[in-house]
Design a protein around this motif. Structure first.
Motif, PDB file in Angstrom:
ATOM      1  N   PRO A   1      -6.601   2.604 -25.902  1.00 18.00           N
ATOM      2  CA  PRO A   1      -7.221   1.941 -25.632  1.00 18.00           C
ATOM      3  C   PRO A   1      -7.157   2.094 -23.768  1.00 18.00           C
ATOM      4  O   PRO A   1      -6.368   1.453 -23.890  1.00 18.00           O
ATOM      5  N   PRO A   2      -8.317   2.205 -23.043  1.00 14.68           N
ATOM      6  CA  PRO A   2      -7.969   1.945 -21.449  1.00 14.68           C
ATOM      7  C   PRO A   2      -7.129   0.718 -21.061  1.00 14.68           C
ATOM      8  O   PRO A   2      -6.600   0.340 -20.403  1.00 14.68           O
ATOM      9  N   ALA A   3      -8.119  -0.108 -21.734  1.00 17.22           N
ATOM     10  CA  ALA A   3      -7.239  -1.759 -21.309  1.00 17.22           C
ATOM     11  C   ALA A   3      -6.139  -2.134 -21.158  1.00 17.22           C
ATOM     12  O   ALA A   3      -5.240  -3.043 -21.440  1.00 17.22           O
ATOM     13  N   GLN A   4      -5.716  -0.763 -22.377  1.00 20.40           N
ATOM     14  CA  GLN A   4      -4.106  -1.344 -23.517  1.00 20.40           C
ATOM     15  C   GLN A   4      -3.545  -0.085 -22.470  1.00 20.40           C
ATOM     16  O   GLN A   4      -2.036  -0.225 -22.916  1.00 20.40           O
ATOM     17  N   ARG A   5      -3.786   0.561 -21.927  1.00 18.64           N
ATOM     18  CA  ARG A   5      -3.066   2.298 -21.461  1.00 18.64           C
ATOM     19  C   ARG A   5      -2.137   1.660 -20.308  1.00 18.64           C
ATOM     20  O   ARG A   5      -2.655   0.646 -19.086  1.00 18.64           O
ATOM     21  N   THR A   6      -0.995   2.501 -20.405  1.00 19.80           N
ATOM     22  CA  THR A   6       0.376   2.338 -18.833  1.00 19.80           C
ATOM     23  C   THR A   6       0.225   3.281 -18.521  1.00 19.80           C
ATOM     24  O   THR A   6       0.314   4.136 -19.330  1.00 19.80           O
ATOM     25  N   ALA A   7       0.691   3.378 -17.287  1.00 19.61           N
ATOM     26  CA  ALA A   7       1.628   4.717 -16.358  1.00 19.61           C
ATOM     27  C   ALA A   7       2.444   4.861 -17.981  1.00 19.61           C
ATOM     28  O   ALA A   7       2.909   3.990 -17.910  1.00 19.61           O
ATOM     29  N   LEU A   8       3.259   6.223 -17.097  1.00 19.27           N
ATOM     30  CA  LEU A   8       4.376   6.141 -17.859  1.00 19.27           C
ATOM     31  C   LEU A   8       5.394   7.179 -17.322  1.00 19.27           C
ATOM     32  O   LEU A   8       5.154   7.501 -16.303  1.00 19.27           O
ATOM     33  N   MET A   9       6.739   6.657 -17.945  1.00 21.00           N
ATOM     34  CA  MET A   9       8.121   7.094 -16.386  1.00 21.00           C
ATOM     35  C   MET A   9       9.060   8.240 -17.627  1.00 21.00           C
ATOM     36  O   MET A   9       9.703   7.225 -18.522  1.00 21.00           O
ATOM     37  N   PHE A  10       9.111   9.382 -17.329  1.00 23.34           N
ATOM     38  CA  PHE A  10       9.930  10.145 -17.900  1.00 23.34           C
ATOM     39  C   PHE A  10      11.810  10.011 -17.944  1.00 23.34           C
ATOM     40  O   PHE A  10      11.496  10.111 -16.573  1.00 23.34           O
ATOM     41  N   ARG A  11      12.365   9.003 -17.966  1.00 19.31           N
ATOM     42  CA  ARG A  11      13.695   9.368 -17.467  1.00 19.31           C
ATOM     43  C   ARG A  11      14.545  10.065 -17.604  1.00 19.31           C
ATOM     44  O   ARG A  11      15.717   9.901 -17.717  1.00 19.31           O
TER      45      ARG A  11
ATOM     46  N   ARG B   1     -14.565   9.690 -11.129  1.00 18.95           N
ATOM     47  CA  ARG B   1     -15.328   8.803 -11.714  1.00 18.95           C
ATOM     48  C   ARG B   1     -15.110   7.976 -10.763  1.00 18.95           C
ATOM     49  O   ARG B   1     -16.564   7.882 -10.328  1.00 18.95           O
ATOM     50  N   LEU B   2     -14.002   7.452 -10.768  1.00 17.41           N
ATOM     51  CA  LEU B   2     -14.511   6.097  -9.980  1.00 17.41           C
ATOM     52  C   LEU B   2     -14.285   6.625  -8.478  1.00 17.41           C
ATOM     53  O   LEU B   2     -15.616   6.289  -8.185  1.00 17.41           O
ATOM     54  N   GLY B   3     -13.229   7.898  -7.782  1.00 17.81           N
ATOM     55  CA  GLY B   3     -13.913   7.603  -6.448  1.00 17.81           C
ATOM     56  C   GLY B   3     -14.903   8.400  -6.331  1.00 17.81           C
ATOM     57  O   GLY B   3     -15.893   7.852  -4.762  1.00 17.81           O
ATOM     58  N   ARG B   4     -15.928   9.663  -6.499  1.00 14.15           N
ATOM     59  CA  ARG B   4     -16.918   9.684  -6.818  1.00 14.15           C
ATOM     60  C   ARG B   4     -18.227   8.201  -7.205  1.00 14.15           C
ATOM     61  O   ARG B   4     -18.985   8.942  -6.213  1.00 14.15           O
TER      62      ARG B   4
ATOM     63  N   GLU C   1      -8.340   1.928 -15.274  1.00 17.82           N
ATOM     64  CA  GLU C   1      -9.533   1.029 -14.174  1.00 17.82           C
ATOM     65  C   GLU C   1      -8.299   0.292 -13.437  1.00 17.82           C
ATOM     66  O   GLU C   1      -8.482  -0.175 -11.808  1.00 17.82           O
ATOM     67  N   ARG C   2      -7.708  -0.420 -13.876  1.00 13.77           N
ATOM     68  CA  ARG C   2      -7.151  -1.708 -13.595  1.00 13.77           C
ATOM     69  C   ARG C   2      -6.236  -1.463 -12.848  1.00 13.77           C
ATOM     70  O   ARG C   2      -5.838  -1.370 -11.855  1.00 13.77           O
ATOM     71  N   ILE C   3      -5.005   0.151 -13.289  1.00 18.80           N
ATOM     72  CA  ILE C   3      -4.100   0.662 -12.220  1.00 18.80           C
ATOM     73  C   ILE C   3      -4.657   1.833 -11.764  1.00 18.80           C
ATOM     74  O   ILE C   3      -4.101   1.209 -10.091  1.00 18.80           O
ATOM     75  N   TYR C   4      -6.216   1.666 -11.769  1.00 20.06           N
ATOM     76  CA  TYR C   4      -6.307   2.195 -10.127  1.00 20.06           C
ATOM     77  C   TYR C   4      -7.308   1.521  -8.794  1.00 20.06           C
ATOM     78  O   TYR C   4      -6.537   1.239  -7.891  1.00 20.06           O
ATOM     79  N   ALA C   5      -7.099   0.163  -9.865  1.00 20.43           N
ATOM     80  CA  ALA C   5      -7.425  -1.058  -9.251  1.00 20.43           C
ATOM     81  C   ALA C   5      -6.194  -2.074  -8.109  1.00 20.43           C
ATOM     82  O   ALA C   5      -6.218  -1.981  -7.094  1.00 20.43           O
ATOM     83  N   THR C   6      -4.819  -1.288  -9.072  1.00 17.66           N
ATOM     84  CA  THR C   6      -3.334  -1.609  -8.645  1.00 17.66           C
ATOM     85  C   THR C   6      -3.404  -0.984  -7.465  1.00 17.66           C
ATOM     86  O   THR C   6      -2.647  -1.549  -6.655  1.00 17.66           O
ATOM     87  N   ALA C   7      -3.030  -0.149  -7.555  1.00 21.53           N
ATOM     88  CA  ALA C   7      -2.810   0.902  -6.038  1.00 21.53           C
ATOM     89  C   ALA C   7      -4.239   0.954  -5.328  1.00 21.53           C
ATOM     90  O   ALA C   7      -3.457   0.761  -4.212  1.00 21.53           O
ATOM     91  N   LEU C   8      -4.787   0.318  -4.828  1.00 24.31           N
ATOM     92  CA  LEU C   8      -5.983  -0.140  -4.438  1.00 24.31           C
ATOM     93  C   LEU C   8      -5.522  -2.018  -3.824  1.00 24.31           C
ATOM     94  O   LEU C   8      -6.192  -2.136  -2.540  1.00 24.31           O
ATOM     95  N   GLU C   9      -4.660  -2.634  -4.381  1.00 23.85           N
ATOM     96  CA  GLU C   9      -4.418  -3.417  -4.211  1.00 23.85           C
ATOM     97  C   GLU C   9      -5.537  -4.439  -4.413  1.00 23.85           C
ATOM     98  O   GLU C   9      -5.724  -4.964  -3.202  1.00 23.85           O
ATOM     99  N   THR C  10      -6.565  -4.467  -5.407  1.00 20.42           N
ATOM    100  CA  THR C  10      -7.187  -5.263  -5.410  1.00 20.42           C
ATOM    101  C   THR C  10      -7.759  -5.589  -6.883  1.00 20.42           C
ATOM    102  O   THR C  10      -6.765  -5.126  -7.791  1.00 20.42           O
TER     103      THR C  10
END
Length: 345
Positions: A43-53, A310-313, A71-80
């Motif tokens: 679910p989007p609310a539980q989804r994280t970004a991934l780092m393959f090491r 979606r968010l940008g457009r 959406e939360r990750i997107y907002a974090t990128a915008l620092e808001t």
């Protein structure tokens, strides 16, 4: 404001928005499979970004979903916060800040030119195995310049890795770099490019957003982040790239040359057609010590690409309808089911 991708990744990690994959993964099957499960099953609310090491055959880590994982990750990128992304974006693009040229930067910690310039140093996945024409770069921020006005452009286009110093590029006729290529080819010239991978997160968000032709996207990114992006002169082309970028690939779109490129699994969930498309000849590869390779997860909605689009457009159309035309619109929403393209509410 974030100084670079690494500072941003540290913030994602602190907020529980970045997960690490340390088991060995094969770049042409398992990276795409894990990313797809992450978007389709979590679910989007539980989804994280991934780092393959721990990518088989490479010592370079790969970051996925770090701009549009949710959406939360997107907002974090915008620092808001999620409810203030529209405000942050709208205010930023209304107050552009031109980039700031500096003498040196981490992106030049390693410089390879001539025969040593090898793009195959990085773990480019084949995203749709058995159908894609080969490995693709899905998160390139391609810097070019209008040969008549001198105004720069930053855009994201699919790039097929054809060899150590050769890339295939597809760009639509209406996209910024295509205008530059047409003008240069009319004068019999190549078109210089600087392909940036892994920069300030807002630089990446601006690269995949649509602005009117002639807009300086670096200035737009500066306005949104609240400060000029420090840039350095490239080594072999007359362009500038973000000083803190993880990787910069310099080269030229060859004048009048077209080669078979594609097919490629596209953001809509369907295979994009092959065709005779642009060719980039690489002249230099520069990168930071221990670089991070960034990708967009884009081949099947819901995806990082469909979330960002979606968010940008939605924000762009809302601003136009509400503030430019003065219509009584309360919200705008592109459906991710189509890759955030055809269906608008």
């Amino acid at each position: 404001m974030y100084e670079d991708l690494r500072q941003y990744l540290a913030v994602l990690d602190e907020r529980g928005l970045l997960s690490y994959v340390d088991k060995p993964v094969e770049r042409d099957w398992e990276i795409a499979a894990v990313c797809r499960v992450n978007f389709q099953s979590v679910p989007p609310a539980q989804r994280t970004a991934l780092m393959f090491r721990n990518i088989t055959g490479s010592r370079i880590p790969l970051a996925a979903g770090v701009l549009g994982g949710s959406e939360r990750i997107y907002a974090t990128a915008l620092e808001t916060t999620v409810d203030r992304t529209l405000e942050k974006w709208t205010n930023g693009i209304q107050t552009p800040i031109a980039p700031l040229r500096v003498e040196s930067g981490p992106c030049h910690e390693n410089v390879l030119t001539g025969p040593e310039a090898d793009v195959c140093l990085f773990p480019h996945p084949t995203w749709t195995v058995g159908q894609d024409a080969g490995p693709y770069m899905t998160c390139p921020c391609v810097v070019s310049r209008d040969p008549e006005t001198g105004v720069g452009n930053v855009g994201t286009y699919r790039l097929q890795v054809k060899g150590p110093n050769r890339l295939g590029m597809m760009a639509m006729a209406r996209q910024g770099i295509s205008h530059h290529i047409r003008k240069n080819e009319a004068a019999g010239r190549d078109t210089e490019v600087a392909i940036v991978v892994g920069a300030d997160p807002i630089f990446g968000l601006v690269s995949v957003s649509s602005f009117p032709v002639g807009t300086d996207e670096m200035a737009m990114a500066g306005g949104i982040r609240g400060g000029a992006i420090p840039v350095v002169d490239c080594q072999t082309v007359g362009l500038q790239a973000p000083a803190s970028a993880e990787i910069v690939i310099e080269g030229r779109v060859l004048n009048g040359v077209r080669e078979q490129e594609g097919p490629f699994g596209e953001y809509s969930g369907y295979m994009g057609e092959a065709g005779q498309n642009y060719v980039v000849e690489v002249s230099a590869v520069t990168f930071r010590n221990d670089p991070v390779y960034q990708v967009f997860v884009s081949q099947m909605p819901p995806s990082e690409s469909s979330c960002i689009r979606r968010l940008g457009r939605s924000m762009t159309v809302y601003k136009h309808l509400r503030h430019t035309l003065g219509l009584p619109v309360t919200d705008v929403h592109f459906s991710e089911s189509s890759g955030s393209g055809p269906f608008l509410v």
